[in-house]
Scaffold this motif. Structure first.
Motif, PDB file in Angstrom:
ATOM      1  N   SER A 113       0.842  -1.195   0.000  1.00 51.65           N
ATOM      2  CA  SER A 113       0.000   0.000   0.000  1.00 51.65           C
ATOM      3  C   SER A 113       0.874   1.240   0.000  1.00 51.65           C
ATOM      4  O   SER A 113       2.024   1.209   0.470  1.00 51.65           O
ATOM      5  CB  SER A 113      -0.917  -0.006   1.229  1.00 51.65           C
ATOM      6  N   GLY A 115       0.674   5.483   0.870  1.00 54.19           N
ATOM      7  CA  GLY A 115      -0.069   6.606   1.427  1.00 54.19           C
ATOM      8  C   GLY A 115       0.848   7.801   1.630  1.00 54.19           C
ATOM      9  O   GLY A 115       2.027   7.774   1.255  1.00 54.19           O
ATOM     10  N   LEU A 120      -4.743  11.304   5.416  1.00 53.10           N
ATOM     11  CA  LEU A 120      -5.705  10.426   4.774  1.00 53.10           C
ATOM     12  C   LEU A 120      -6.055  10.964   3.396  1.00 53.10           C
ATOM     13  O   LEU A 120      -5.673  12.093   3.042  1.00 53.10           O
ATOM     14  CB  LEU A 120      -6.969  10.305   5.625  1.00 53.10           C
ATOM     15  N   LYS A 121      -6.799  10.186   2.652  1.00 57.04           N
ATOM     16  CA  LYS A 121      -7.169  10.573   1.291  1.00 57.04           C
ATOM     17  C   LYS A 121      -7.906  11.914   1.260  1.00 57.04           C
ATOM     18  O   LYS A 121      -7.716  12.715   0.342  1.00 57.04           O
ATOM     19  CB  LYS A 121      -8.050   9.473   0.688  1.00 57.04           C
ATOM     20  N   TYR A 323      -3.140   2.375  -4.252  1.00 64.30           N
ATOM     21  CA  TYR A 323      -3.113   3.811  -3.943  1.00 64.30           C
ATOM     22  C   TYR A 323      -4.495   4.333  -3.536  1.00 64.30           C
ATOM     23  O   TYR A 323      -4.832   5.488  -3.798  1.00 64.30           O
ATOM     24  CB  TYR A 323      -2.577   4.606  -5.141  1.00 64.30           C
ATOM     25  N   ARG A 324      -5.269   3.514  -2.854  1.00 64.80           N
ATOM     26  CA  ARG A 324      -6.629   3.918  -2.494  1.00 64.80           C
ATOM     27  C   ARG A 324      -6.646   5.101  -1.521  1.00 64.80           C
ATOM     28  O   ARG A 324      -7.639   5.810  -1.424  1.00 64.80           O
ATOM     29  CB  ARG A 324      -7.407   2.742  -1.907  1.00 64.80           C
ATOM     30  N   GLU A 325      -5.541   5.335  -0.766  1.00 64.73           N
ATOM     31  CA  GLU A 325      -5.487   6.463   0.171  1.00 64.73           C
ATOM     32  C   GLU A 325      -4.809   7.684  -0.432  1.00 64.73           C
ATOM     33  O   GLU A 325      -4.536   8.650   0.279  1.00 64.73           O
ATOM     34  CB  GLU A 325      -4.792   6.054   1.467  1.00 64.73           C
ATOM     35  N   GLN A 327      -4.855  10.746  -3.550  1.00 57.39           N
ATOM     36  CA  GLN A 327      -5.834  11.516  -4.311  1.00 57.39           C
ATOM     37  C   GLN A 327      -5.596  11.312  -5.803  1.00 57.39           C
ATOM     38  O   GLN A 327      -4.932  12.103  -6.471  1.00 57.39           O
ATOM     39  CB  GLN A 327      -5.748  12.995  -3.925  1.00 57.39           C
TER      40      GLN A 327
END
Length: 397
Positions: A113, A115, A120-121, A323-325, A327
């Motif tokens: 992951s 971040g 956070l995102k 890369y879900r967290e 932008q």
């Protein structure tokens, strides 16, 4: 936490694009490290028996080639088309062994992951202040041990080959597909090589209407010529008349493949039966006979095919869980970064040879200094060439 240097760059994926980016980063004085969950070139090795449509001249990156030639390395015949294995053995492996690169490439190091440290995102949305926090990468080694790596820039060059699409209609799993997935094949099996005994004398169902599926069918047809009892059921969502249109294709390997595919669709090979306009509804596996019952819908008519083996060649797509967290603005249609997806849709080229390259501004994400390069940057759009990825690297690094 001690901040990393501002010139730190982490690259994820040691394929052609990731290695080209690493070479370019060194040329620009960046402190670069590259992380690969398998071996160098693991994706090309996965289809290593398949010959590429494009010749060596388009598959060599200028930065990587310059580093290699400085050691006396000689490029292969630039007009010849390499196989995936040749691309790795004659280009990627020598590149990864260069003194300036070898200690910066970390194989069997899976980036789980990515971040931003402490964010956070939805923090600092669209703010350049996010760039003041380093990226934080969770990396797992072969033994399952995990560590954090920090860098002020990240390139995701992981590609799409590791994330095949489902067989079911609408792009979702068919009934029982999730359960049976470990025993189905979703890649390009070498049916004429190490996997020959698995497929010889058996009936195989191939799902898909692109070049990957056509390659699998062509190999199985050749195996049928050599081994009696080998047969293929080729299932496509698209009717035969709309597949593999004849055109003046400048790529001889692709032209030859599509000619063979049209012949199979027309019934030219007795061992290949085509089922067009079909949707895959479900799978059943009989553990006593070791055979599959594949439930299809052809128009409004149900149909069942009983086979020994199943190959799902319905294409590949990006894994955005990495890369879900961050932008990242994704296209709702192709799942590629939005700016590039919009540019590609606007270009409406429809073929890898006529799709233009786009610069760093188009490749940028709302997340500062995070770039997705290579085939993954195109999302589900298949019209990608390695030379396009090399131009992406030159613009971004």
């Amino acid at each position: 936490m001690q901040l990393p240097a501002r010139n730190t760059l982490a690259i994820v994926g040691a394929g052609p694009i990731g290695l080209e980016a690493a070479a370019a980063a060194l040329d620009h004085g960046l402190d670069v490290h590259l992380f690969e969950q398998g071996e160098v070139g693991s994706h090309p090795l996965g289809w290593g028996h398949v010959r590429m449509f494009t010749p060596w001249r388009t598959n060599l990156g200028s930065r990587a080639r310059a580093h290699l030639e400085a050691t006396g390395w000689t490029a292969p015949d630039l007009g010849a088309c390499p196989t995936g294995a040749e691309l790795v053995e004659r280009y990627l492996e020598p590149l990864a062994k260069l003194p300036e690169l070898k200690d910066r490439i970390h194989t069997h190091a899976q980036v789980v992951s990515i971040g931003r440290h402490g964010l956070l995102k939805d923090d600092l949305v669209g703010s350049p202040e996010r760039a003041e926090r380093p990226f934080r990468l969770l990396v797992r080694d072969q033994g399952g041990r995990e560590n954090y790596i920090h860098a002020f820039a990240v390139i995701d060059a992981t590609g799409v080959y590791a994330t095949p699409n489902w067989a079911g209609t609408g792009g979702i799993p068919a009934r029982s597909e999730i359960y049976l997935r470990p025993q189905l094949s979703y890649h390009m099996d070498d049916v004429l090589g190490p996997r020959r005994e698995v497929y010889a004398g058996h009936r195989t169902l191939v799902i898909g209407g692109g070049p990957t599926a056509a390659t699998s069918v062509a190999a199985l047809a050749k195996l049928a010529d050599e081994v009696p009892g080998t047969a293929v059921v080729w299932v496509t969502h698209t009717p035969a008349a709309s597949l593999y249109a004849a055109k003046d294709d400048p790529l001889p390997e692709r032209r030859a493949l599509y000619e063979r595919a049209r012949g199979f669709l027309a019934g030219a090979h007795l061992a290949v039966a085509h089922v067009g306009g079909a949707e895959v509804e479900g799978f059943e596996f009989n553990s006593a006979t070791h055979r599959y019952r594949v439930q299809l819908a052809v128009g409004d008519q149900p149909r069942v095919e009983e086979v020994d083996l199943v190959i799902v060649n319905t294409g590949y797509g990006p894994d955005d869980s990495l890369y879900r967290e961050l932008q990242v603005h994704e296209c709702f249609a192709t799942r590629a970064p939005m700016k590039l997806a919009t540019a590609l849709l606007g270009a409406a080229a429809g073929d890898c040879l006529t799709t233009p390259a786009f610069g760093a501004e188009v490749l940028a994400n709302p997340e500062p200094r995070f770039y997705i390069l290579g085939h993954k940057s195109y999302g589900r759009n298949p019209d990608f060439l390695l030379e396009t990825g090399y131009r992406q690297v030159e613009d971004v690094v």
